[in-house]
Scaffold this motif. Structure first.
Motif, PDB file in Angstrom:
ATOM      1  N   LEU A  89      22.707  11.988  11.682  1.00  0.00           N
ATOM      2  CA  LEU A  89      22.135  11.422  10.459  1.00  0.00           C
ATOM      3  C   LEU A  89      20.889  10.616  10.810  1.00  0.00           C
ATOM      4  O   LEU A  89      20.949   9.660  11.579  1.00  0.00           O
ATOM      5  CB  LEU A  89      23.154  10.524   9.751  1.00  0.00           C
ATOM      6  N   MET A  90      19.754  11.019  10.243  1.00  0.00           N
ATOM      7  CA  MET A  90      18.482  10.338  10.471  1.00  0.00           C
ATOM      8  C   MET A  90      18.138   9.467   9.270  1.00  0.00           C
ATOM      9  O   MET A  90      18.473   9.816   8.130  1.00  0.00           O
ATOM     10  CB  MET A  90      17.348  11.348  10.674  1.00  0.00           C
ATOM     11  N   VAL A  91      17.466   8.364   9.522  1.00  0.00           N
ATOM     12  CA  VAL A  91      16.992   7.503   8.431  1.00  0.00           C
ATOM     13  C   VAL A  91      15.566   7.075   8.732  1.00  0.00           C
ATOM     14  O   VAL A  91      15.127   7.061   9.881  1.00  0.00           O
ATOM     15  CB  VAL A  91      17.881   6.258   8.242  1.00  0.00           C
ATOM     16  N   GLY A  92      14.836   6.721   7.675  1.00  0.00           N
ATOM     17  CA  GLY A  92      13.459   6.298   7.873  1.00  0.00           C
ATOM     18  C   GLY A  92      12.810   5.907   6.566  1.00  0.00           C
ATOM     19  O   GLY A  92      13.493   5.625   5.568  1.00  0.00           O
ATOM     20  N   THR A  93      11.500   5.929   6.579  1.00  0.00           N
ATOM     21  CA  THR A  93      10.720   5.463   5.442  1.00  0.00           C
ATOM     22  C   THR A  93       9.621   6.463   5.121  1.00  0.00           C
ATOM     23  O   THR A  93       8.925   6.940   6.027  1.00  0.00           O
ATOM     24  CB  THR A  93      10.096   4.085   5.751  1.00  0.00           C
ATOM     25  N   LEU A  94       9.471   6.795   3.845  1.00  0.00           N
ATOM     26  CA  LEU A  94       8.394   7.650   3.355  1.00  0.00           C
ATOM     27  C   LEU A  94       7.316   6.789   2.716  1.00  0.00           C
ATOM     28  O   LEU A  94       7.578   5.682   2.250  1.00  0.00           O
ATOM     29  CB  LEU A  94       8.921   8.648   2.323  1.00  0.00           C
ATOM     30  N   ARG A  95       6.113   7.319   2.668  1.00  0.00           N
ATOM     31  CA  ARG A  95       5.001   6.561   2.080  1.00  0.00           C
ATOM     32  C   ARG A  95       4.119   7.486   1.256  1.00  0.00           C
ATOM     33  O   ARG A  95       3.877   8.634   1.636  1.00  0.00           O
ATOM     34  CB  ARG A  95       4.173   5.883   3.173  1.00  0.00           C
ATOM     35  N   THR A  96       3.655   6.972   0.111  1.00  0.00           N
ATOM     36  CA  THR A  96       2.675   7.669  -0.713  1.00  0.00           C
ATOM     37  C   THR A  96       1.296   7.149  -0.346  1.00  0.00           C
ATOM     38  O   THR A  96       0.978   5.989  -0.629  1.00  0.00           O
ATOM     39  CB  THR A  96       2.930   7.428  -2.212  1.00  0.00           C
ATOM     40  N   PRO A  97       0.458   7.946   0.313  1.00  0.00           N
ATOM     41  CA  PRO A  97      -0.829   7.434   0.791  1.00  0.00           C
ATOM     42  C   PRO A  97      -1.718   6.850  -0.311  1.00  0.00           C
ATOM     43  O   PRO A  97      -2.429   5.875  -0.083  1.00  0.00           O
ATOM     44  CB  PRO A  97      -1.474   8.658   1.439  1.00  0.00           C
TER      45      PRO A  97
END
Length: 399
Positions: free
Chosen positions: A120-128
């Motif tokens: 299970l991977m986790v992280g953060t997405l960003r809208t440029p």
């Protein structure tokens, strides 16, 4: 922290080194100039070490094609998997092969921050366009990521699937099975805290660590935070909090299975430290790398506590002087991990129980750079960016 470009002669040496690395299967062993020898056999958790990491090897992973030259390993999973970002896009690797994390519409950037033993991977997405962020989880083979409810960042996940991060409002939160498990709190009755704080790590026992700000002795300072497992209570502030006019902050970055917390104290620059349970004493400092000044940072600890990793930036290095280096500590002397080039730099950001260490290193010539072996007389462009490669060090015997 990408340093300035090395000289033309140094870059030609990099080309030779690159060819040797490629011919050898993308692995290079550390030479005498790239390592120091540990002087103690104890580990940070007090057990006998299985080795002293005196001869780590360096492996380069693939990057995504395209103009983005920065790539870094931030997480290490089982069976040779790892994850992080490449060209500002969240990715994972199987062996050395890079794969994109499938993104939902509107999100074009981000990174994977952690992987548990079940993948299970986790992280953060960003809208440029707006720089808005969203916390996510992902498993290899899934069609797309799962967005975590109310989450703006996910920093860690334990083997029971509990995810630590930040929710809207900039306060710490835990999720499990895509549901909020616990909102983390601080006790304002014991002092004034800043309006935001984050959860950055969680171990299998459920102990959570984070960072925040607190008004102490007339000034705002950064403090490390610890939340006890399965308890509804407020965070404990890691010592020392502050003294008048000292102007330092404490930063917690990772926690081991036994509860050892690693991080750094910030004055004008950082000094690596660690805290032990029950967190009633100030941290213990660790001497930095010889020859690279006194600045250093711990970024991660392996779950079993045997490897603590980070970097020493040596930001005041002059032309031709040694730049920053990735480092590992096993309980004795801090050890310098090998670079791709003597004038390149490197940072370590993940550590695994099997002895792998993840991060990035610079120094190989960029394939799009006009100064390549095919055209050795081409003028060097001093403004061109230094290329950063995702790497894994194998700390021989030290895992």
């Amino acid at each position: 922290m990408i340093p300035g470009r090395p000289s033309q002669g140094a870059r030609r040496a990099s080309c030779i080194l690159a060819a040797g690395i490629l011919a050898a299967g993308l692995t290079v062993a550390a030479g005498p100039s790239a390592t120091a020898t540990a002087t103690a056999t104890g580990t940070p958790d007090g057990r006998a070490a299985t080795g002293n990491c005196a001869a780590p090897t360096l492996q380069i992973l693939d990057r995504l094609p395209g103009p983005g030259s920065f790539a870094v390993v931030k997480a290490l999973g089982r069976h040779g998997t790892s994850a992080g970002s490449s060209g500002d896009v969240p990715v994972y690797w199987t062996g050395t092969e890079v794969h994109r994390v499938p993104l939902p519409p509107g999100y074009l950037a981000g990174e994977v921050a952690a992987i548990n033993r079940h993948g299970l991977m986790v992280g953060t997405l960003r809208t440029p366009s707006t720089n808005a962020t969203k916390a996510f989880s992902f498993r290899i083979g899934s069609a797309r990521v799962r967005l975590l409810p109310g989450g703006i960042a996910a920093h860690d996940v334990n083997d029971f699937g509990v995810i630590a991060g930040v929710r809207s409002g900039n306060t710490g939160v835990l999720w499990k099975n895509n549901t909020v498990l616990r909102n983390l709190t601080v006790d304002t009755a014991t002092g004034e805290y800043g309006g935001s704080f984050t959860a950055v790590g969680i171990n299998n026992a459920g102990t959570v660590i984070g960072d925040g700000t607190r008004y102490i002795e007339g000034e705002w300072v950064g403090v490390g935070l610890v939340w006890k497992a399965a308890m509804p209570g407020h965070a404990r502030t890691l010592l020392p909090q502050a003294a008048p006019n000292e102007g330092y902050s404490s930063v917690a970055t990772d926690i081991s299975r036994t509860g050892r917390v690693v991080g750094h104290r910030l004055f004008t620059w950082g000094s690596p430290v660690h805290w032990n349970r029950p967190y009633t004493q100030p941290p213990t400092g660790v001497a930095g790398l010889p020859g690279l000044g006194s600045e250093g940072y711990f970024t991660a600890i392996s779950p079993n506590g045997r490897l603590t990793v980070g970097y020493a930036p040596n930001r005041w290095a002059g032309p031709g002087e040694e730049r920053g280096a990735a480092q590992v500590w096993t309980g004795g002397t801090v050890i310098k991990l090998p670079r791709l080039d003597p004038l390149g730099t490197a940072e370590a950001h993940a550590a695994a129980d099997d002895g792998r260490i993840g991060g990035y290193a610079t120094g190989l010539p960029d394939p799009e750079d006009p100064e390549d072996p095919e055209d050795p007389e081409a003028p060097e462009d001093p403004e061109a960016p230094e290329s950063a490669y995702p790497v894994i060090w194998r700390c021989v015997g030290g895992g």
